[in-house]
Write a protein that holds these residues in place. Sequence first.
Motif, PDB file in Angstrom:
ATOM      1  N   ILE A   1      59.158 -17.340 101.371  1.00 27.32           N
ATOM      2  CA  ILE A   1      60.399 -16.803 100.790  1.00 27.32           C
ATOM      3  C   ILE A   1      61.540 -17.820 100.831  1.00 27.32           C
TER       4      ILE A   1
ATOM      5  N   CYS B   1      69.287 -15.737 105.481  1.00 25.72           N
ATOM      6  CA  CYS B   1      68.318 -15.450 104.431  1.00 25.72           C
ATOM      7  C   CYS B   1      68.364 -14.013 103.915  1.00 25.72           C
ATOM      8  N   MET B   2      68.823 -13.059 104.738  1.00 20.90           N
ATOM      9  CA  MET B   2      68.942 -11.695 104.214  1.00 20.90           C
ATOM     10  C   MET B   2      69.989 -11.633 103.112  1.00 20.90           C
TER      11      MET B   2
ATOM     12  N   MET C   1      64.076 -14.250 107.236  1.00 23.22           N
ATOM     13  CA  MET C   1      63.210 -13.309 106.509  1.00 23.22           C
ATOM     14  C   MET C   1      61.795 -13.826 106.360  1.00 23.22           C
TER      15      MET C   1
ATOM     16  N   ARG D   1      55.998 -11.295 101.452  1.00 29.80           N
ATOM     17  CA  ARG D   1      57.452 -11.334 101.273  1.00 29.80           C
ATOM     18  C   ARG D   1      57.783 -11.028  99.819  1.00 29.80           C
TER      19      ARG D   1
ATOM     20  N   GLY E   1      70.933 -14.658 101.258  1.00 30.79           N
ATOM     21  CA  GLY E   1      70.457 -15.571 100.228  1.00 30.79           C
ATOM     22  C   GLY E   1      71.603 -16.069  99.361  1.00 30.79           C
ATOM     23  N   TYR E   2      71.260 -16.466  98.142  1.00 32.77           N
ATOM     24  CA  TYR E   2      72.269 -17.059  97.258  1.00 32.77           C
ATOM     25  C   TYR E   2      72.777 -16.106  96.203  1.00 32.77           C
TER      26      TYR E   2
ATOM     27  N   GLU F   1      62.802  -9.680 109.677  1.00 28.74           N
ATOM     28  CA  GLU F   1      63.674  -8.830 108.864  1.00 28.74           C
ATOM     29  C   GLU F   1      63.945  -7.501 109.580  1.00 28.74           C
TER      30      GLU F   1
ATOM     31  N   TYR G   1      63.454 -19.019  97.742  1.00 30.40           N
ATOM     32  CA  TYR G   1      64.216 -17.964  97.083  1.00 30.40           C
ATOM     33  C   TYR G   1      65.520 -17.679  97.809  1.00 30.40           C
ATOM     34  N   LYS G   2      65.526 -17.938  99.119  1.00 31.65           N
ATOM     35  CA  LYS G   2      66.672 -17.553  99.932  1.00 31.65           C
ATOM     36  C   LYS G   2      67.591 -18.713 100.266  1.00 31.65           C
ATOM     37  N   ARG G   3      67.004 -19.897 100.419  1.00 32.24           N
ATOM     38  CA  ARG G   3      67.825 -21.052 100.797  1.00 32.24           C
ATOM     39  C   ARG G   3      68.094 -21.980  99.614  1.00 32.24           C
TER      40      ARG G   3
ATOM     41  N   PRO H   1      75.805 -16.954 102.644  1.00 29.40           N
ATOM     42  CA  PRO H   1      74.451 -17.483 102.444  1.00 29.40           C
ATOM     43  C   PRO H   1      74.021 -18.356 103.625  1.00 29.40           C
TER      44      PRO H   1
END
Length: 425
Positions: A154, A69-70, A36, A328, A72-73, A42, A157-159, A91
């Motif tokens: 980003i 990443c789309m 992302m 992002r 994420g956590y 994306e 926030y994602k990883r 994730p």
Amino acid sequence: MNTADSQRLASALEAIGYEATEKAENADVVVLNTCMVRQSAEDRALGRLGSLKPAKKKNPNMIIGLMGCMVGYKDPKPLKKKLPWVDVFAPPSNPKPIVDYIISRQIASETRMDNTVFGWHSGEIVLPKAQQGNAVSAYVPVVYGCSHACSYCIIPYKRGAERSRDPEEILSHARSLAAQGVKEITLLGQIIDRYGLDNENYPKLPELLRRLNDIEGLERIRFLTSHPNWMTDELLKTVAELPRVMNHIEVPAQSGSDEVLNSMRRGYTDAQYRDLIARIRDIIPNVSIGTDIIVGFCGETEEQFEQTVQQLSDLKLNVVHLARYSPRTGTLSERTMPDDVSDEEKWRRFRVIEKLQEDIAAEHHAKLMNQTVNVLFEEKKHRRWLGRTENMDLVFADSDEDLTGKLLPVKITWTSPWTMGGMIR
Ligand code: SAH
């Protein structure tokens, strides 16, 4: 990082009895591993996901997984609502939910997921069949996540937060790759120089490199990406000293303007970056350096952009990974700074840097004319063998033999901005 994550997933799927197909549409299981970092990535993932809908209609038993990443956590429930034809979400860097889901669906199957067999804890990896015997180069994640929070990025926030991987796991991952014929590994981390700094019991990057350097069968070790603030002299000296650690450094500048660097929250100035490049060149003989540059960041004026151009034309770095700023959702810049450079202008700035770098790269390569360089050959492309120098430069050469994984001296006979060619000595 996604390449490494996908490799681990493929190897786990093969371990429970699956094999690769040519076309996703014919598969029983399709997993999209997503990025992302920019809108284009994306869009591509969403497009591909949409294109799988008809295949799933035809074969309702098809399992579609979304990873990376789309996802994420966070809880994937809202995503599930948006993408009802996706069965399972995972994730970044963790294919386990996908494997567990597949096993849970195969009620009759005897197969059991055994974490020790898959090496998710030991770190060992069995290469996917398609790569067995021909994987020359492989990625090894050593730092997951990132806690730096550049205003445009980003990834944190994602990883998730930065966490270093257990050194024994890394070593056994690398040893298992070497035992399967891999000659070159690239260690991965968003800020790789911070390896071990989050855990007092772990070795730091120089020590990790030293341990990896001793692995039998590995010819080349690389690492990326470095952040200017974390590159110590000790690290640079270690790179210079260890024979298998290659003299190539990826250390993004992102911009040559102090104001832009400040609003990017990068934590250094143009002068500090220039000093660092001088330091790297001083300590590591014959080093090549790669950078990332973002053009058209929020509020970037013509003058500020020109400072980036100036920095690059002064420093003449070997490689530039170039991007146009892409807001992002949720990042600091997206929330608080206007994306006020037009698309057209972003493209213009992109092309200015691209042209500049073409000339710089041509100049670097021209210096290698008639020189002999060591090339690690990876694959046959356009009927010629393709490999890389210690400095990451691409070199073509002719041979009737199978050169996969061979490290050979090559005399350079032609050069261009992007590739070179030569004769095997
Ligand atoms: N952790 C590394 C790499 C991050 S992602 C680093 O910080 O250098 C790879 C590159 O993508 C970044 O270096 C940056 O140049 C680019 N990038 C990241 N976010 C971006 C965004 N929102 N728009 C455009 N390019 C971006």
